[in-house]
Write an enzyme that holds these catalytic residues in place. Structure first.
Site, short mmCIF file in Angstrom:
data_model
loop_
_atom_site.label_atom_id
_atom_site.label_comp_id
_atom_site.label_asym_id
_atom_site.label_seq_id
_atom_site.Cartn_x
_atom_site.Cartn_y
_atom_site.Cartn_z
N ARG A 41 0.83 -1.20 0.00
CA ARG A 41 0.00 0.00 0.00
C ARG A 41 0.87 1.25 0.00
O ARG A 41 1.75 1.39 0.84
CB ARG A 41 -0.92 0.01 1.23
CG ARG A 41 -1.84 -1.20 1.23
CD ARG A 41 -2.84 -1.18 2.35
NE ARG A 41 -3.64 -2.39 2.30
CZ ARG A 41 -4.61 -2.68 3.15
NH1 ARG A 41 -4.92 -1.85 4.13
NH2 ARG A 41 -5.31 -3.80 3.02
N ARG B 257 2.14 1.38 10.59
CA ARG B 257 1.74 1.61 9.20
C ARG B 257 2.94 1.37 8.30
O ARG B 257 3.97 2.01 8.45
CB ARG B 257 1.25 3.05 9.05
CG ARG B 257 0.53 3.34 7.75
CD ARG B 257 0.04 4.78 7.75
NE ARG B 257 -1.00 5.00 8.73
CZ ARG B 257 -2.29 4.80 8.54
NH1 ARG B 257 -2.70 4.38 7.36
NH2 ARG B 257 -3.17 5.01 9.49
N GLU C 6 -6.32 -1.58 14.76
CA GLU C 6 -7.14 -2.41 13.88
C GLU C 6 -6.31 -3.56 13.30
O GLU C 6 -5.30 -3.33 12.65
CB GLU C 6 -7.70 -1.55 12.74
CG GLU C 6 -8.55 -2.33 11.77
CD GLU C 6 -8.85 -1.55 10.49
OE1 GLU C 6 -8.84 -0.30 10.55
OE2 GLU C 6 -9.07 -2.19 9.46
N SER D 146 -10.66 -6.55 9.46
CA SER D 146 -11.84 -5.88 8.94
C SER D 146 -12.66 -6.96 8.28
O SER D 146 -12.17 -7.64 7.38
CB SER D 146 -11.38 -4.86 7.89
OG SER D 146 -12.10 -3.68 7.98
N ARG E 199 0.44 -5.55 13.26
CA ARG E 199 -0.19 -5.07 14.49
C ARG E 199 -0.43 -6.20 15.49
O ARG E 199 -0.50 -5.98 16.69
CB ARG E 199 -1.49 -4.34 14.15
CG ARG E 199 -1.21 -3.07 13.36
CD ARG E 199 -2.45 -2.38 12.89
NE ARG E 199 -2.11 -1.24 12.03
CZ ARG E 199 -3.01 -0.54 11.35
NH1 ARG E 199 -4.30 -0.85 11.43
NH2 ARG E 199 -2.63 0.47 10.59
#
Length: 422
Positions: free
Chosen positions: A261, A276, A348, A351, A390
RNA sequence: GGAGAGGUGGCCGAGCGGCUGAAGGCACAGGUUUGCUAAACCUGCGUAGGGGCAACUCUACCGAGGGUUCGAAUCCCUCCCUCUCCGCCA
């Protein structure tokens, strides 16, 4: 993608949905073009009908040796008109399709309406946050002290937000991947896949990353191939342009992939350490199901992702995304956030979304509904199970000791081959 | 990268420019019949988009996009993809 007929018949719902997702799209223009399209269609189809009929007459005349010159002359004019009308029609359809691809999926009725992530709602929490009798360190300190992550050399080799896992740190990735895949395969009934990590434009469009998120993707321009931002893309696209057998549903796939990403524009926010990254590992779960079960399947999917955290004994909470936070293609979505003691924050790690038939329509994935005998779109779902960095943060920070070592969660020990990282 | 072959309905597979939306087979659904873990026979069965309350009807689609023609699955051009062989590489 939403069905044009559905938009036409549920215009207010679709408008409201886009508005609640805070997504701008000119639906009035779309409807205007839709009306124009149908008007043009009627005209041109009438002419085509005439052409077909007269062409048959001409064939009959020629067979008997009669002349058909006047009919042919007449049809030359009709052919010219058809060409013009077809061109006009094509213009209308081009603009219509362009707008249509930008219409977001409609949020499910149960999704909380909201204007920002502050309106996400708490669903549940699991585990308890442990009090520590020392000040917990952030994961980057732990990792550097243990020499299991090399942050600075990642920048040298590739750029900022790329890292190197080292030694037991690298093995920890493998251990987590194997642990998660094994759980989904053996306990949850998924089939393991190892898909391509680069995909073509069609695939990116089908799952809804394009056109909206092109700037967030890495693109290998020479071949017009994208590095996948998530395993969802290649795995969902496995069945693109296929008609699935009803008895084969549900189809459950799990896959490890790296994710790439660019995170365009997101620098400066929660970016320290592993929070990130431009490249990270993830184990993904993807489901192809019949429409009538998809919301039950979403609950199952969520519980399967939770299962990973429970096995690792990491405290987490589940929130439901409000409409403003829902992605372009999703109808309903749960996020799972794990507690990180060092950061004193929720992160997070998963998802879980139901896309209903939105992706299936773009990707053209259908099945034969035995009750109606018709081909219908399947529903697709996917969820992370889990994103690795994470999860690693949570393990390092929550399992740290005041000596600076990290106790390995019990479930992971046989994969990592040790019970302590020191 | 070089050479060749090919892309037709859920699948396989025919297809002289008009009688092919598409033969035939398989699969599937319904029915008849024979009692033996099934067979035989009959019937039906593509998708999408228009119009119509509906019965129904029209249009498009044979990898994609153009072109030729009164008319294209069929002829021409461009592109994409798959397969085989050679080269290169792991």
């Amino acid at each position: 993608m939403l069905d044009l007929k559905f938009i036409r018949e549920n215009l207010e719902l679709v408008k409201k949905g886009a508005e609640n997702k805070r997504h701008k799209v000119d639906l009035d223009r779309l409807m205007e073009l839709d009306a124009q399209r149908r008007m043009h269609l009627q005209k041109v189809e009438k002419l085509k009908q005439e052409r077909n009929l007269v062409s048959q007459e001409i064939a009959a005349l020629k067979k008997t040796g009669d002349t058909a010159d006047s009919q042919i002359a007449q049809m030359q004019k009709v052919a010219e008109q058809i060409k013009q009308l077809d061109n006009q029609l094509r213009e209308v359809e081009t603009e219509l399709k362009e707008i249509q691809t930008w219409v977001p999926n409609v949020p499910h009725a149960s999704a909380p309406v909201g204007t920002s992530e502050a309106d996400n709602t708490d669903v549940k929490a699991w585990g308890s946050i442990q009090e520590m009798d020392f000040t917990p360190k952030p994961h980057w300190e732990i990792a550097e002290n243990l020499d299991i992550i090399d942050f600075s050399r990642g920048s040298k080799v590739s750029g900022s937000f790329f890292i190197n896992y080292k030694g037991i740190g690298a093995k920890l990735q493998r251990a987590l991947i194997s642990f998660m895949l094994d759980m989904h395969v053996e306990k949850h009934g998924y089939t393991e896949m190892l898909p391509p990590f680069v995909v073509n434009r069609t695939s990116m469009f089908a799952t809804g990353q394009l056109p909206k998120l092109e700037d967030d993707m890495y693109l290998a321009q020479v071949d017009d191939l994208f590095l996948i931002p998530t395993g969802e893309v290649p795995v969902t696209n496995l069945h693109r342009d296929e008609n699935l057998k009803s008895e084969d549903l549900p189809i459950l796939y799990t896959a490890y992939t790296p994710c790439f990403r660019r995170e365009a524009g997101s620098y400066g926010k929660d970016t320290r350490g592993l929070v990130r990254l431009h490249q990270f590992d993830k184990v993904e779960m993807v489901k192809f199901v019949k429409p009538e079960t998809s919301y039950d399947d979403l609950e199952t999917l969520l519980s399967e992702a939770e299962d990973v955290l429970q096995a690792l004994k990491l405290p987490y909470r589940v929130i439901e995304l409000c409409t403003a936070d829902l992605s372009f293609a999703a109808a309903k979505c749960y996020d799972i956030e794990v507690w990180a003691s060092g950061l004193q924050n929720w992160l997070e790690v998963s998802s879980c979304s139901n896309f209903e038939d939105f992706q299936a329509r773009r990707a053209n994935i259908r099945y034969r509904n035995m009750a109606t005998g018709k081909l219908e779109y399947v529903h697709t779902l996917n969820g992370s199970g889990l994103a690795l960095p994470r999860t690693v943060i949570a393990i390092l920070e929550n399992y740290q000791t005041d000596e600076g070592t990290v106790v390995v969660p019990e479930a992971l020990r046989k994969y990592l081959g040790t019970d302590i990282i020191k």
